[in-house]
Design a protein around this motif. Structure first.
Motif, short mmCIF file in Angstrom:
data_model
loop_
_atom_site.label_atom_id
_atom_site.label_comp_id
_atom_site.label_asym_id
_atom_site.label_seq_id
_atom_site.Cartn_x
_atom_site.Cartn_y
_atom_site.Cartn_z
N ALA A 50 19.50 -23.70 31.64
CA ALA A 50 19.97 -23.26 30.32
C ALA A 50 20.49 -21.82 30.40
O ALA A 50 21.52 -21.49 29.80
N PHE A 51 19.78 -20.97 31.13
CA PHE A 51 20.23 -19.59 31.30
C PHE A 51 21.58 -19.56 31.99
O PHE A 51 22.51 -18.89 31.55
N ASN A 52 21.70 -20.30 33.09
CA ASN A 52 22.97 -20.32 33.84
C ASN A 52 24.11 -20.90 33.01
O ASN A 52 25.26 -20.45 33.14
N ALA A 53 23.82 -21.87 32.16
CA ALA A 53 24.85 -22.44 31.30
C ALA A 53 25.35 -21.40 30.30
O ALA A 53 26.53 -21.37 29.97
N ALA A 54 24.45 -20.55 29.82
CA ALA A 54 24.85 -19.49 28.88
C ALA A 54 25.58 -18.36 29.57
O ALA A 54 26.38 -17.66 28.95
N ASP A 55 25.35 -18.17 30.86
CA ASP A 55 25.96 -17.09 31.64
C ASP A 55 27.40 -17.47 32.01
O ASP A 55 27.70 -17.82 33.14
N ALA A 56 28.29 -17.37 31.03
CA ALA A 56 29.67 -17.86 31.18
C ALA A 56 30.43 -17.18 32.32
O ALA A 56 31.23 -17.83 33.00
N ASP A 57 30.19 -15.90 32.55
CA ASP A 57 30.93 -15.21 33.60
C ASP A 57 30.23 -15.26 34.96
O ASP A 57 30.75 -14.78 35.96
N GLY A 58 29.04 -15.86 34.99
CA GLY A 58 28.34 -16.08 36.25
C GLY A 58 27.85 -14.84 36.96
O GLY A 58 27.61 -14.86 38.17
N ASP A 59 27.64 -13.74 36.20
CA ASP A 59 27.21 -12.51 36.86
C ASP A 59 25.69 -12.37 36.98
O ASP A 59 25.19 -11.37 37.47
N SER A 61 23.52 -12.23 34.50
CA SER A 61 22.90 -11.66 33.31
C SER A 61 23.71 -12.05 32.09
O SER A 61 24.86 -12.47 32.21
N LEU A 62 23.10 -11.93 30.92
CA LEU A 62 23.77 -12.34 29.69
C LEU A 62 24.21 -11.11 28.91
O LEU A 62 23.40 -10.23 28.61
N ASN A 63 25.51 -11.06 28.57
CA ASN A 63 25.99 -10.03 27.67
C ASN A 63 25.70 -10.48 26.24
O ASN A 63 25.10 -11.54 26.03
N ALA A 64 26.09 -9.70 25.25
CA ALA A 64 25.75 -10.02 23.86
C ALA A 64 26.29 -11.38 23.43
O ALA A 64 25.60 -12.14 22.75
N ASP A 65 27.53 -11.69 23.80
CA ASP A 65 28.12 -12.98 23.40
C ASP A 65 27.39 -14.14 24.06
O ASP A 65 27.10 -15.16 23.42
N GLU A 66 27.09 -14.00 25.34
CA GLU A 66 26.38 -15.06 26.05
C GLU A 66 24.96 -15.23 25.50
O GLU A 66 24.48 -16.34 25.33
N PHE A 67 24.30 -14.10 25.21
CA PHE A 67 22.95 -14.16 24.65
C PHE A 67 22.97 -14.86 23.28
O PHE A 67 22.07 -15.63 22.98
N ALA A 68 24.00 -14.60 22.50
CA ALA A 68 24.10 -15.23 21.17
C ALA A 68 24.17 -16.73 21.30
O ALA A 68 23.58 -17.45 20.49
#
Length: 72
Positions: A50-59, A61-68
């Motif tokens: 689920a975390f990796n699916a939210a990590d759109a840029d694959g870096d 970590s989650l930025n604000a948009d990915e965390f949202a």
């Protein structure tokens, strides 16, 4: 109609502020991003998938948009 639009705008701003506050709480090192470790500490049932699916840029970590997207 204007009152409805104003109410909607206020609701959206409040929701955005709430998400920012949540991210600030989860981002314990203050980096501006949320790591898997920080996310799993706040959300113990969070899977790595689920975390990796939210990590759109694959870096990693989650930025604000990915965390949202994860917080929804």
């Amino acid at each position: 109609m204007k009152k409805i639009l104003a109410a909607l705008a206020i609701s959206l701003m409040a929701a955005t502020a709430a998400q920012a506050a949540e991210m600030a709480d989860v981002d314990t090192d203050g980096s501006g991003t949320v790591s898997m470790e920080e996310a799993s500490a706040a959300m113990p049932d969070l899977s790595e998938d689920a975390f990796n699916a939210a990590d759109a840029d694959g870096d990693g970590s989650l930025n604000a948009d990915e965390f949202a997207t994860l917080a929804q």
